[in-house]
Scaffold this active site. Structure first.
Site, PDB file in Angstrom:
ATOM      1  CB  SER A 222      -0.965  -0.043   1.197  1.00 45.36           C
ATOM      2  OG  SER A 222      -1.939   0.969   1.097  1.00 45.36           O
ATOM      3  CG  ASP A 390      -6.698  -2.299  -4.818  1.00 42.44           C
ATOM      4  OD1 ASP A 390      -7.367  -1.237  -4.704  1.00 42.44           O
ATOM      5  OD2 ASP A 390      -5.509  -2.370  -4.469  1.00 42.44           O
ATOM      6  CG  HIS A 425      -5.500  -1.604  -1.038  1.00 45.20           C
ATOM      7  ND1 HIS A 425      -4.708  -1.154  -2.071  1.00 45.20           N
ATOM      8  CD2 HIS A 425      -4.995  -1.040   0.098  1.00 45.20           C
ATOM      9  CE1 HIS A 425      -3.763  -0.358  -1.585  1.00 45.20           C
ATOM     10  NE2 HIS A 425      -3.920  -0.281  -0.283  1.00 45.20           N
TER      11      HIS A 425
END
Length: 448
Positions: A222, A390, A425
């Site tokens: 991330s 995502d 994600h």
């Protein structure tokens, strides 16, 4: 015939639409289903496999980093109770987002977490008298612990790495950072990230020395993916060649931006993982807007073009209109830092020039691509139009990043893009089948 197909196939690929061309590129692997059981083990957990492992440094997502604060005499609290810790040394400032609704010191927390933009230096700083530091730098045991979400912050990944033979402080390390700041690009200053990059450099060098001078695998998830990428790009080429074995980016936050970050910024929804717009979320919103990390990933015009991203009855806002949007939501103070800190990042790209694997999850129609505030009430939750991505990052941004990486011929030779269909994600490093694919890439990078 085989020779003819080798020549013709790349030419046919150029005739396809850009999105499909990216997905069908030879350097993109599409995983439509979980790998078979045991695929991630790779035989490294037995027969002395630990000796084959290259040291690994994990760079976590945004809110997995714990912060401590210290208040000096220069601190002027807004109310007396906020100065209760003045002169008493370091204390936990940001440790557990699940505690926020119960905090009796929310006002003090907001005040001491808030950043101030300095237009003269073009840099973000703490309030006067507030000093901050990251806890547990270097140790994978030092990520945030959230009792409501025990799988967050590399917990599951760490256990899998330990099963494969990795050991904290021996072959496995972590590089926590201050979640409020963003890594700079050339031409920008950042005292906080300059200091962080020096610490990360020493950590990698020490990890290599401790492991018979083996190169190091750097893994970022991330926002940590952005941090890891910018770190590698900031180092001298000779240093990269000496110390970096592989760069693995899992669902990295791209400089191309994404629409969800506008949702966070405009409504306050999702700020510090407060899931919906609530009195607390709106209370936290001014603090969030003061962070450099909150403004750094707005959608790039080069990728999102003039399509409406924020819709109201009076006006639509595209990626070209972000400055006007900041004024419309009552945050005109954000225009200058957006223009001077964020726009240069959108327009800058340099390949890391090390072996790199980028792993993204992709689902259909689960990622915000348009926010609708019909009555212009930016304090309310918008209607959301969804597209592919995502849940957080839009597919168009992922593909734009892939394309930039492939433009550099030497980088393209050592670049691998993996799209895990069905992964999100966050779950890309927690859900069993996706995690196995991530582990497979880590162990493969260690073996090559």
């Amino acid at each position: 015939m085989a020779r003819i197909l080798q020549v013709v196939a790349p030419l046919l690929l150029l005739l396809l639409p850009a999105g499909l061309r990216e997905l069908l590129s030879p350097t993109t692997t599409i995983d439509p289903r979980p790998p078979p059981a045991g695929a991630a083990d790779g035989g490294t957990t037995t027969g002395g496999g630990e000796a084959l492992l290259h040291p690994l440094v994990l760079v976590p997502g945004l809110t997995c980093n714990e912060l401590e604060a210290r208040l000096t005499d220069a601190y002027r609290p807004s109310v007396p109770r906020c100065g209760a810790m003045k002169g008493k040394g370091w204390f936990g400032l940001w440790a557990n987002c699940s505690d926020l609704p119960a905090h009796h010191y929310v006002q003090c927390f907001l005040e001491q977490m808030t950043l101030v933009y300095d237009p003269v230096a073009n840099e973000y700083r703490n309030l006067p008298g507030v000093e901050t530091r990251v806890r547990s730098f270097g140790s994978t045991r030092g990520f945030q612990r959230n009792p409501e979400h025990t799988t967050w912050c590399f917990e599951v990944l760490r256990h899998e790495l330990e099963r494969a033979g990795y050991r904290d402080g021996d072959t496995l390390f972590a590089a926590q950072y201050d979640l409020r700041y963003a890594p700079p690009v050339p031409g920008q200053s950042s005292e906080v990230f300059s200091r962080y990059f020096r610490r990360l450099t020493r950590l990698i060098e020490d990890a290599s020395e401790k492991n018979e001078n083996k190169k190091v695998i750097l893994f970022g998830h991330s926002f940590g993916g952005m941090v890891a990428l910018e770190f590698v790009r900031s180092t001298p080429m000779a240093w990269r060649n000496r110390y970096i074995k592989h760069l693995i980016l899992a669902a990295p936050v791209p400089a191309e931006g994404f629409v969800k970050t506008l949702h966070y910024f405009v409504s306050g929804s999702g700020v510090m993982y407060i899931p919906t717009v609530s009195p607390l979320a709106l209370t936290l919103r001014p603090m969030w807007r003061s962070f450099e990390s909150s403004i750094i990933n707005f959608p790039s015009p080069a990728v999102f073009g003039d399509r409406p991203l924020v819709v109201t009855a009076r006006r639509n806002y595209s990626a070209y209109d972000v400055e006007d949007l900041l004024v419309a939501i009552g945050f005109g103070a954000g225009v200058e830092p957006f223009r001077r800190r964020s726009v240069p990042k959108m327009n800058y790209f340099q390949a890391p020039m090390v072996p790199t694997t980028c792993i993204n999850g992709v689902r259909k129609n689960n990622t915000p691509e348009q926010l609708v505030y019909w009555d212009g009430d930016f304090d309310a939750e918008p209607e959301i139009v969804y597209g592919d991505g995502d849940q957080i990052i839009n597919l168009i941004s992922m593909l734009a990043f892939d394309e930039k990486m492939r433009r550099q011929p030497e980088q393209n030779k050592v670049y691998k893009s993996i799209k895990l269909h069905g992964a999100d994600h966050g779950t890309i490093v927690t859900e069993d089948w996706a995690l196995k694919r991530v582990m497979q890439e880590i162990l493969e990078a260690s073996r090559i």
